[in-house]
Write an enzyme that holds these catalytic residues in place. Structure first.
Site, PDB file in Angstrom:
ATOM      1  N   CYS A  32       8.783  -3.705  -3.048  1.00 51.73           N
ATOM      2  CA  CYS A  32       8.487  -3.102  -4.362  1.00 51.73           C
ATOM      3  C   CYS A  32       9.537  -2.072  -4.772  1.00 51.73           C
ATOM      4  O   CYS A  32       9.518  -1.579  -5.901  1.00 51.73           O
ATOM      5  CB  CYS A  32       7.113  -2.474  -4.344  1.00 51.73           C
ATOM      6  SG  CYS A  32       5.854  -3.595  -3.715  1.00 51.73           S
ATOM      7  N   ASN A  41      -0.140  -5.569  -9.651  1.00 50.29           N
ATOM      8  CA  ASN A  41       1.011  -5.134  -8.849  1.00 50.29           C
ATOM      9  C   ASN A  41       1.964  -6.323  -8.715  1.00 50.29           C
ATOM     10  O   ASN A  41       1.712  -7.246  -7.947  1.00 50.29           O
ATOM     11  CB  ASN A  41       0.514  -4.650  -7.481  1.00 50.29           C
ATOM     12  CG  ASN A  41       1.657  -4.205  -6.574  1.00 50.29           C
ATOM     13  OD1 ASN A  41       2.821  -4.549  -6.804  1.00 50.29           O
ATOM     14  ND2 ASN A  41       1.324  -3.461  -5.538  1.00 50.29           N
ATOM     15  N   HIS A  81       6.554   2.869  -9.024  1.00 48.05           N
ATOM     16  CA  HIS A  81       6.082   1.488  -8.822  1.00 48.05           C
ATOM     17  C   HIS A  81       4.573   1.439  -9.094  1.00 48.05           C
ATOM     18  O   HIS A  81       3.811   2.239  -8.546  1.00 48.05           O
ATOM     19  CB  HIS A  81       6.408   1.086  -7.380  1.00 48.05           C
ATOM     20  CG  HIS A  81       5.633  -0.089  -6.897  1.00 48.05           C
ATOM     21  ND1 HIS A  81       5.501  -1.240  -7.634  1.00 48.05           N
ATOM     22  CD2 HIS A  81       4.929  -0.293  -5.738  1.00 48.05           C
ATOM     23  CE1 HIS A  81       4.752  -2.097  -6.960  1.00 48.05           C
ATOM     24  NE2 HIS A  81       4.396  -1.554  -5.809  1.00 48.05           N
TER      25      HIS A  81
HETATM   26  O1  UT7 Z   1       3.055  -2.330  -3.473  1.00 48.07           O
HETATM   27  C1  UT7 Z   1       2.354  -1.755  -2.408  1.00 48.07           C
HETATM   28  C2  UT7 Z   1       1.189  -2.638  -2.161  1.00 48.07           C
HETATM   29  N1  UT7 Z   1       0.081  -2.056  -1.486  1.00 48.07           N
HETATM   30  C3  UT7 Z   1      -0.620  -1.015  -1.936  1.00 48.07           C
HETATM   31  O2  UT7 Z   1      -0.310  -0.384  -2.899  1.00 48.07           O
HETATM   32  C4  UT7 Z   1      -1.862  -0.686  -1.147  1.00 48.07           C
HETATM   33  C5  UT7 Z   1      -2.237   0.752  -1.283  1.00 48.07           C
HETATM   34  N2  UT7 Z   1      -3.642   0.939  -0.991  1.00 48.07           N
HETATM   35  C6  UT7 Z   1      -4.601   0.638  -1.887  1.00 48.07           C
HETATM   36  O3  UT7 Z   1      -4.322   0.238  -3.013  1.00 48.07           O
HETATM   37  C7  UT7 Z   1      -6.018   0.885  -1.464  1.00 48.07           C
HETATM   38  O4  UT7 Z   1      -6.034   1.311  -0.130  1.00 48.07           O
HETATM   39  C8  UT7 Z   1      -6.917  -0.359  -1.634  1.00 48.07           C
HETATM   40  C9  UT7 Z   1      -7.130  -0.643  -3.109  1.00 48.07           C
HETATM   41  C10 UT7 Z   1      -6.304  -1.571  -0.936  1.00 48.07           C
HETATM   42  C11 UT7 Z   1      -8.292  -0.076  -1.020  1.00 48.07           C
HETATM   43  O5  UT7 Z   1      -8.854   1.080  -1.614  1.00 48.07           O
HETATM   44  P1  UT7 Z   1      -9.406   2.266  -0.736  1.00 48.07           P
HETATM   45  O6  UT7 Z   1      -9.988   3.241  -1.653  1.00 48.07           O
HETATM   46  O7  UT7 Z   1      -8.321   2.731   0.187  1.00 48.07           O
HETATM   47  O8  UT7 Z   1     -10.564   1.556   0.045  1.00 48.07           O
HETATM   48  P2  UT7 Z   1     -10.823   1.525   1.625  1.00 48.07           P
HETATM   49  O9  UT7 Z   1      -9.859   0.600   2.308  1.00 48.07           O
HETATM   50  O10 UT7 Z   1     -10.937   2.931   2.086  1.00 48.07           O
HETATM   51  O11 UT7 Z   1     -12.233   0.832   1.651  1.00 48.07           O
HETATM   52  C12 UT7 Z   1     -13.415   1.469   1.111  1.00 48.07           C
HETATM   53  C13 UT7 Z   1     -14.545   0.456   1.116  1.00 48.07           C
HETATM   54  C14 UT7 Z   1     -14.661  -0.330   2.420  1.00 48.07           C
HETATM   55  O12 UT7 Z   1     -16.010  -0.520   2.696  1.00 48.07           O
HETATM   56  P3  UT7 Z   1     -16.754   0.398   3.767  1.00 48.07           P
HETATM   57  O13 UT7 Z   1     -16.010   0.211   5.049  1.00 48.07           O
HETATM   58  O14 UT7 Z   1     -16.660   1.794   3.232  1.00 48.07           O
HETATM   59  O15 UT7 Z   1     -18.131  -0.175   3.761  1.00 48.07           O
HETATM   60  C15 UT7 Z   1     -14.027  -1.659   2.091  1.00 48.07           C
HETATM   61  O16 UT7 Z   1     -14.506  -2.705   2.864  1.00 48.07           O
HETATM   62  O17 UT7 Z   1     -14.329  -0.512   0.091  1.00 48.07           O
HETATM   63  C16 UT7 Z   1     -14.422  -1.823   0.644  1.00 48.07           C
HETATM   64  N3  UT7 Z   1     -13.564  -2.727  -0.103  1.00 48.07           N
HETATM   65  C17 UT7 Z   1     -13.964  -3.332  -1.232  1.00 48.07           C
HETATM   66  N4  UT7 Z   1     -15.112  -3.318  -1.911  1.00 48.07           N
HETATM   67  C18 UT7 Z   1     -15.188  -4.060  -3.044  1.00 48.07           C
HETATM   68  C19 UT7 Z   1     -12.279  -3.057   0.153  1.00 48.07           C
HETATM   69  N5  UT7 Z   1     -11.822  -3.894  -0.798  1.00 48.07           N
HETATM   70  C20 UT7 Z   1     -12.835  -4.083  -1.651  1.00 48.07           C
HETATM   71  C21 UT7 Z   1     -12.981  -4.834  -2.834  1.00 48.07           C
HETATM   72  N6  UT7 Z   1     -14.161  -4.785  -3.493  1.00 48.07           N
HETATM   73  N7  UT7 Z   1     -11.970  -5.580  -3.350  1.00 48.07           N
END
Ligand code: UT7
Length: 331
Positions: free
Chosen positions: A112, A279, A249
């Protein structure tokens, strides 16, 4: 010798993938995706549409919008993580299709951060006197390597392309300062599996797909932006209040909100292309600028900071002075 950005273009595929569509594919909700990422929908290439197709369309849009000649381009740099194939490069494929003879052509692999890396390289190639007219493209078809069973990543990634033309100029430079770096140790947190059978001891299944540790990437991205933005402004002897636009980005709106809060920069001055395009990796930054240009939000002589970061972990920044006039009414 100076380098000036003289034209820009962009392209996104027709097909929209909305959050409601994703609700039918994985366990997620529109509310969760919007709240956690700021993304409402994304564009997805058709099965027969590849990165070089999107790149060609972005360059054609550049030519149509600015009535510039590209037959005398002498170098093409394409930033991409999703080339049509390992070789030939996307750059050489589009050189042929755009009918540009004898130009140098290479792909840049910096995830990215690729488009900003490529812009900085273009500036250096022109300032050194080696080249005089360079097409810089960021183009991706991430949908082809996205795992649509992984709800933590398929909600983010999408397809698109952006292009800048950079030309030698005797008087005006678009480039104020640049910086880049990498932390290869963090490569394990975001990768696209490919030919290698394992990464850092993790066994892969041989399929090409993106794997990420979202939380780690989130932290790394916020930390990097918080360090890099004040640093490059210091280098250029500018204060944060002199920065007209910040174009990080468009990975995730929350990463940007967290970083701007820490450095105390207003979100109203941020350009984000993720809301409707998702993204698109190396294409998010040129697409954000392309959208802002067409919405007549950019003024000539404004100072803009472009900050790319991503899988590697790599990052690249460039501070530019915007040199294009506003669009004429009705054009
Ligand atoms: O170009 C670079 C590319 N990558 C990135 O930019 C990634 C950067 N990180 C992110 O964008 C975020 O970390 C994510 C959007 C991927 C995830 O968001 P988060 O706020 O960090 O969520 P988390 O991983 O802390 O998960 C919180 C909860 C979890 O459930 P529990 O364990 O609290 O029960 C996940 O299983 O949200 C759950 N979860 C979802 N729920 C609904 C994870 N993905 C999803 C989803 N829909 N799509």
């Amino acid at each position: 010798m100076k380098a000036r950005i003289t034209a820009i273009g962009g392209f996104v595929p027709e097909k929209r993938l909305t959050n409601h569509d994703l609700e039918q594919m994985v366990e997620t909700s529109d509310e969760w995706i919007v709240q956690r990422t700021g993304i409402k929908e994304r564009r997805i290439a058709s099965e027969s549409e590849f990165t070089s197709d999107l790149a060609v369309k972005a360059v054609e849009n550049l030519v149509a919008s600015f009535a510039v000649e590209i037959k005398d381009v002498d170098f093409l740099l394409v930033a991409t993580t999703t080339p049509d194939m390992p070789m030939p490069s996307v750059a050489s494929r589009i050189q042929a299709r755009l009918g540009i003879p004898h130009a140098g052509a290479i792909d840049i692999s910096a995830a990215c951060a690729g488009f900003v890396y490529a812009l900085n390289i273009a500036n250096s190639l022109i300032v050194s006197g080696a080249h005089r007219k360079i097409l810089v493209v960021g183009a991706e078809t991430l949908s082809k390597v996205t795992d649509y069973q992984d709800r933590t990543s398929c909600i983010l990634f999408a397809d698109g392309a952006g292009a800048f033309l950079v030309e030698r100029d005797d008087e005006v430079s678009s480039f104020i300062a640049q910086s880049q770096g990498a932390d290869g140790e963090a490569g394990i947190h975001l990768y696209c599996s490919g030919l290698s059978e394992q990464i850092e001891g993790v066994q892969l299944d041989g399929k090409q797909k993106i794997v990420q540790n979202g939380r780690e990437i989130f932290k790394k991205a916020v930390h990097t932006l918080t360090q890099e933005v004040p640093e490059i402004l210091r280098k250029a002897n500018l204060s944060l209040s002199q920065l007209d636009w910040f174009v990080p980005h468009s990975a995730n709106l929350r990463i940007i909100e967290a970083a701007t809060k820490r450095i105390d920069y207003p979100m109203e001055r941020v350009l984000f292309s993720g809301t409707y395009y998702g993204n698109t990796s190396s294409a998010t930054i040129p697409l954000a600028i392309w959208d802002a240009y067409h919405a007549n939000r950019l003024e000539k002589d404004q100072t803009i900071l472009l900050s790319g970061f991503g899988g590697g972990f790599v990052y690249s920044n460039v501070l530019i002075r915007w040199g294009l006039e506003k669009k004429k009414e009705g054009s």
